[in-house]
Design an enzyme around this catalytic site. Sequence first.
Site, PDB file in Angstrom:
ATOM      1  CG  HIS A 195       1.651   6.762   8.735  1.00 42.68           C
ATOM      2  ND1 HIS A 195       2.575   5.444   8.622  1.00 42.68           N
ATOM      3  CD2 HIS A 195       1.656   7.600   8.029  1.00 42.68           C
ATOM      4  CE1 HIS A 195       2.287   5.235   6.983  1.00 42.68           C
ATOM      5  NE2 HIS A 195       1.553   6.847   7.091  1.00 42.68           N
ATOM      6  CD  GLU A 254      -0.503   4.153   8.269  1.00 41.78           C
ATOM      7  OE1 GLU A 254      -1.489   4.629   7.322  1.00 41.78           O
ATOM      8  OE2 GLU A 254      -0.355   3.435   7.044  1.00 41.78           O
TER       9      GLU A 254
HETATM   10  O1  LIG Z   1       5.501   8.363   1.592  1.00 40.23           O
HETATM   11  P1  LIG Z   1       4.582   9.027   2.854  1.00 40.23           P
HETATM   12  O2  LIG Z   1       3.660  10.436   2.597  1.00 40.23           O
HETATM   13  O3  LIG Z   1       4.625   8.908   4.549  1.00 40.23           O
HETATM   14  O4  LIG Z   1       2.670   8.153   2.835  1.00 40.23           O
HETATM   15  C1  LIG Z   1       2.778   6.454   3.206  1.00 40.23           C
HETATM   16  C2  LIG Z   1       1.686   6.401   2.824  1.00 40.23           C
HETATM   17  O5  LIG Z   1       1.006   6.430   3.765  1.00 40.23           O
HETATM   18  C3  LIG Z   1      -0.231   5.675   4.026  1.00 40.23           C
HETATM   19  O6  LIG Z   1      -0.871   6.117   5.680  1.00 40.23           O
HETATM   20  C4  LIG Z   1      -0.851   6.256   3.078  1.00 40.23           C
HETATM   21  O7  LIG Z   1      -2.520   5.568   2.715  1.00 40.23           O
HETATM   22  C5  LIG Z   1      -0.086   5.717   1.742  1.00 40.23           C
HETATM   23  O8  LIG Z   1      -1.049   5.961   0.657  1.00 40.23           O
HETATM   24  C6  LIG Z   1       1.163   6.057   1.604  1.00 40.23           C
HETATM   25  O9  LIG Z   1       1.934   6.282   0.590  1.00 40.23           O
END
Ligand SMILES: O=P(O)(O)OC[C@H]1O[C@@H](O)[C@H](O)[C@@H](O)[C@@H]1O
Length: 319
Positions: A188, A293
């Site tokens: 991510h 990501e």
């Molecule tokens: O707030 P988190 O759990 O770190 O996620 C952040 C984002 O991560 C992304 O990978 C998702 O597609 C989004 O929907 C999400 O809002």
Amino acid sequence: MVERANRPSALNAPQSSGPSAQVDIVGEGGSQKVVAQLPSGESVEVYLFGATVTSWKSNGGQTENLWVSEAADLTGNKPIRGGVPVVFPNFGPPPATGPCSKLSQHGFARNSRWEYLGKSSTEDALDTSSVKLDFGLDRNGISEEHRKAWPLDFGLVYSVTLSKDTLQTVITVRNEGEESFEFQFLLHTYFRIKDISKVSVNGLGSVEYIDKVLDATTHSQTDPTLKFTGEVDRVYKDIKLDTTSILEDGKPRFDITRDNVKDTVTWNPWIEKAKSMGDFAPNDGYKNMVCVEVGAVNGWQKLEKGEVFEGGMLVKSHL
Ligand SMILES: O=P(O)(O)OC[C@H]1O[C@@H](O)[C@H](O)[C@@H](O)[C@@H]1O
């Protein structure tokens, strides 16, 4: 066993007597991190919590390539908002059924403490020095609550390799148990950029994606270039090209090459969502980050007893 299409080059260059990378473990408890620096100044920092890469500097250490929120929790109590969180064994909200159904969004890897397994490094006569840091997580390393929710026997090794202008991150997932299991995996990555209004992403043209901003409907990207003028949250599936590029002002900034994974999520929370996240700061930080990501999130990867999956990315910084 999954076949490797783009196996990364092994660190097998002949050894020289030149200076090698400096690697230190700094901090205490949930804030402990491994910091590595090449003799030429490039560096990387990896928190043991989540094995989260929180800094990657290229250009002799002059250019920071990753964005980390000023309000990120760096104490090991909450997934780190920024850097490269590792998403495993589920991407997004847990599914309605199956062993991941009792886990939280993006699984437990990003909020478990990993073990530092050590480093390896090479330098050759052409000054292509690299350092590889390995991190491990298995069933015994996750919380009792996660073990109960996901009662499967697994072993993860995550390798972070810093070279002069690249960062490579690769995971191996091994099924250590008697029964098969399924998982998703995603890196991510929050890339640091100067101005989101000047950013474009290439390499996703004609690819089908799920648009989470539009009620998870399926679309195909007609434009060869993705630009950001509002919240973007898209899951691009089964991408044929190996490399997705981030450009700033039309100039290449990052090339992200998928390694044995076929999917890529693009995310920018934009104004309202950024404000609504307690650990996202400053409020206008969305202008300086873009998440591209890579991972395997279209369906599930299945591993039978003893099988291994290996996949990740190689990122080149042009600055
Ligand atoms: O707030 P988190 O759990 O770190 O996620 C952040 C984002 O991560 C992304 O990978 C998702 O597609 C989004 O929907 C999400 O809002």
